[in-house]
Design a protein around this motif. Sequence first.
Motif, PDB file in Angstrom:
ATOM      1  N   LYS A   1      -4.624  95.753  40.475  1.00 34.21           N
ATOM      2  CA  LYS A   1      -4.804  96.736  41.539  1.00 34.21           C
ATOM      3  C   LYS A   1      -3.568  97.633  41.685  1.00 34.21           C
ATOM      4  O   LYS A   1      -2.444  97.206  41.420  1.00 34.21           O
ATOM      5  CB  LYS A   1      -5.100  96.049  42.874  1.00 34.21           C
ATOM      6  N   TYR A   2      -3.825  98.872  42.127  1.00 28.51           N
ATOM      7  CA  TYR A   2      -2.743  99.801  42.430  1.00 28.51           C
ATOM      8  C   TYR A   2      -2.280  99.554  43.864  1.00 28.51           C
ATOM      9  O   TYR A   2      -3.102  99.485  44.780  1.00 28.51           O
ATOM     10  CB  TYR A   2      -3.221 101.243  42.297  1.00 28.51           C
ATOM     11  N   ASN A   3      -0.984  99.432  44.024  1.00 27.46           N
ATOM     12  CA  ASN A   3      -0.408  99.208  45.344  1.00 27.46           C
ATOM     13  C   ASN A   3       0.644 100.270  45.650  1.00 27.46           C
ATOM     14  O   ASN A   3       1.508 100.549  44.813  1.00 27.46           O
ATOM     15  CB  ASN A   3       0.265  97.842  45.423  1.00 27.46           C
ATOM     16  N   ILE A   4       0.584 100.855  46.836  1.00 30.56           N
ATOM     17  CA  ILE A   4       1.683 101.683  47.314  1.00 30.56           C
ATOM     18  C   ILE A   4       2.766 100.722  47.764  1.00 30.56           C
ATOM     19  O   ILE A   4       2.549  99.897  48.653  1.00 30.56           O
ATOM     20  CB  ILE A   4       1.223 102.599  48.462  1.00 30.56           C
ATOM     21  N   SER A   5       3.910 100.807  47.126  1.00 32.42           N
ATOM     22  CA  SER A   5       4.904  99.743  47.219  1.00 32.42           C
ATOM     23  C   SER A   5       6.254 100.272  47.680  1.00 32.42           C
ATOM     24  O   SER A   5       6.649 101.384  47.322  1.00 32.42           O
ATOM     25  CB  SER A   5       5.042  99.083  45.845  1.00 32.42           C
ATOM     26  N   ALA A   6       6.955  99.463  48.461  1.00 29.24           N
ATOM     27  CA  ALA A   6       8.322  99.795  48.871  1.00 29.24           C
ATOM     28  C   ALA A   6       9.175  98.533  48.828  1.00 29.24           C
ATOM     29  O   ALA A   6       8.766  97.482  49.313  1.00 29.24           O
ATOM     30  CB  ALA A   6       8.347 100.390  50.273  1.00 29.24           C
ATOM     31  N   VAL A   7      10.354  98.653  48.240  1.00 26.95           N
ATOM     32  CA  VAL A   7      11.343  97.574  48.233  1.00 26.95           C
ATOM     33  C   VAL A   7      12.605  98.099  48.891  1.00 26.95           C
ATOM     34  O   VAL A   7      13.138  99.140  48.501  1.00 26.95           O
ATOM     35  CB  VAL A   7      11.661  97.090  46.803  1.00 26.95           C
ATOM     36  N   VAL A   8      13.066  97.386  49.910  1.00 30.45           N
ATOM     37  CA  VAL A   8      14.305  97.740  50.602  1.00 30.45           C
ATOM     38  C   VAL A   8      15.301  96.618  50.374  1.00 30.45           C
ATOM     39  O   VAL A   8      15.008  95.450  50.645  1.00 30.45           O
ATOM     40  CB  VAL A   8      14.068  97.948  52.113  1.00 30.45           C
ATOM     41  N   THR A   9      16.469  96.970  49.867  1.00 26.41           N
ATOM     42  CA  THR A   9      17.471  95.973  49.510  1.00 26.41           C
ATOM     43  C   THR A   9      18.784  96.227  50.239  1.00 26.41           C
ATOM     44  O   THR A   9      19.351  97.317  50.140  1.00 26.41           O
ATOM     45  CB  THR A   9      17.733  95.981  47.994  1.00 26.41           C
ATOM     46  N   HIS A  10      19.219  95.246  51.009  1.00 31.81           N
ATOM     47  CA  HIS A  10      20.557  95.191  51.593  1.00 31.81           C
ATOM     48  C   HIS A  10      21.028  93.746  51.409  1.00 31.81           C
ATOM     49  O   HIS A  10      20.602  92.871  52.151  1.00 31.81           O
ATOM     50  CB  HIS A  10      20.563  95.592  53.068  1.00 31.81           C
ATOM     51  N   LYS A  11      21.791  93.526  50.363  1.00 30.65           N
ATOM     52  CA  LYS A  11      22.201  92.188  49.919  1.00 30.65           C
ATOM     53  C   LYS A  11      21.029  91.443  49.281  1.00 30.65           C
ATOM     54  O   LYS A  11      21.120  90.924  48.179  1.00 30.65           O
ATOM     55  CB  LYS A  11      22.802  91.362  51.063  1.00 30.65           C
ATOM     56  N   THR A  12      19.899  91.344  50.011  1.00 35.09           N
ATOM     57  CA  THR A  12      18.691  90.745  49.452  1.00 35.09           C
ATOM     58  C   THR A  12      17.531  91.731  49.575  1.00 35.09           C
ATOM     59  O   THR A  12      17.542  92.623  50.426  1.00 35.09           O
ATOM     60  CB  THR A  12      18.328  89.431  50.171  1.00 35.09           C
ATOM     61  N   SER A  13      16.519  91.560  48.745  1.00 36.10           N
ATOM     62  CA  SER A  13      15.390  92.494  48.700  1.00 36.10           C
ATOM     63  C   SER A  13      14.213  91.997  49.521  1.00 36.10           C
ATOM     64  O   SER A  13      13.985  90.792  49.660  1.00 36.10           O
ATOM     65  CB  SER A  13      14.926  92.679  47.251  1.00 36.10           C
ATOM     66  N   ASP A  14      13.453  92.970  50.064  1.00 36.49           N
ATOM     67  CA  ASP A  14      12.138  92.658  50.619  1.00 36.49           C
ATOM     68  C   ASP A  14      11.111  93.548  49.938  1.00 36.49           C
ATOM     69  O   ASP A  14      11.454  94.467  49.199  1.00 36.49           O
ATOM     70  CB  ASP A  14      12.114  92.809  52.142  1.00 36.49           C
TER      71      ASP A  14
END
Length: 219
Positions: free
Chosen positions: A115-128
Amino acid sequence: MRLIISYCLSAMLALASANAQSLEKMQWFNEPAEWEIKDKTLTMFVTPQTDYWRISHYGFTVDDAPFYYTLRGGEFEAKVQISADYIARFDQSGLMLRIDSENYIKAGIEYVDGKYNISAVVTHKTSDWSVITLEKPVKSIWIKAVRRLDAVELFYSFDDKTYVMMRNAWLKDNCPVMVGLMAACPDGKGFNAVFKDFSVKHLPDARRLEWLKNNAEKQ
């Protein structure tokens, strides 16, 4: 009248040029083996077994995917149209804003479980990681990031007209940011990704505008 029209057209062209980003003047972090720039479009074959992620959930850190960027200070709006031939799990492409290896934001399309997902990863020391799963594949999508003070607003659009917010994330203000085009292939053998009409538009500093308003020069 012709002189006025000519002046207005020249001003509009100058503004458009100022808002556009010359792909030829950008630079690579983790340059892929195959890439091309033509007609304001960057095409790359995404390096296999690459990604951006830090520690959380998976227990590893990687910082080796292709990223083509320009350096920007202050506040700005960045936008690009992306399309790709996603094949394997976690194939992804989109925009990235990056201060360093421990502080970055990436947003775009990620292919997961067919599946296609609109994705966001935010990283400050660790990623979400946050996703919006699409009901069906899309040929292309526009991703926009607006940096204002210490926040980045992320948007997506299917027509470059109506934009929907997908995320609001913190990012340290008053420091230079690498902003540009990112793609990764953590679990596959590579794929083709296309980035069209990338632009970065300067936004006047909100605090400075407020100061000028409160300290207007008396006539």
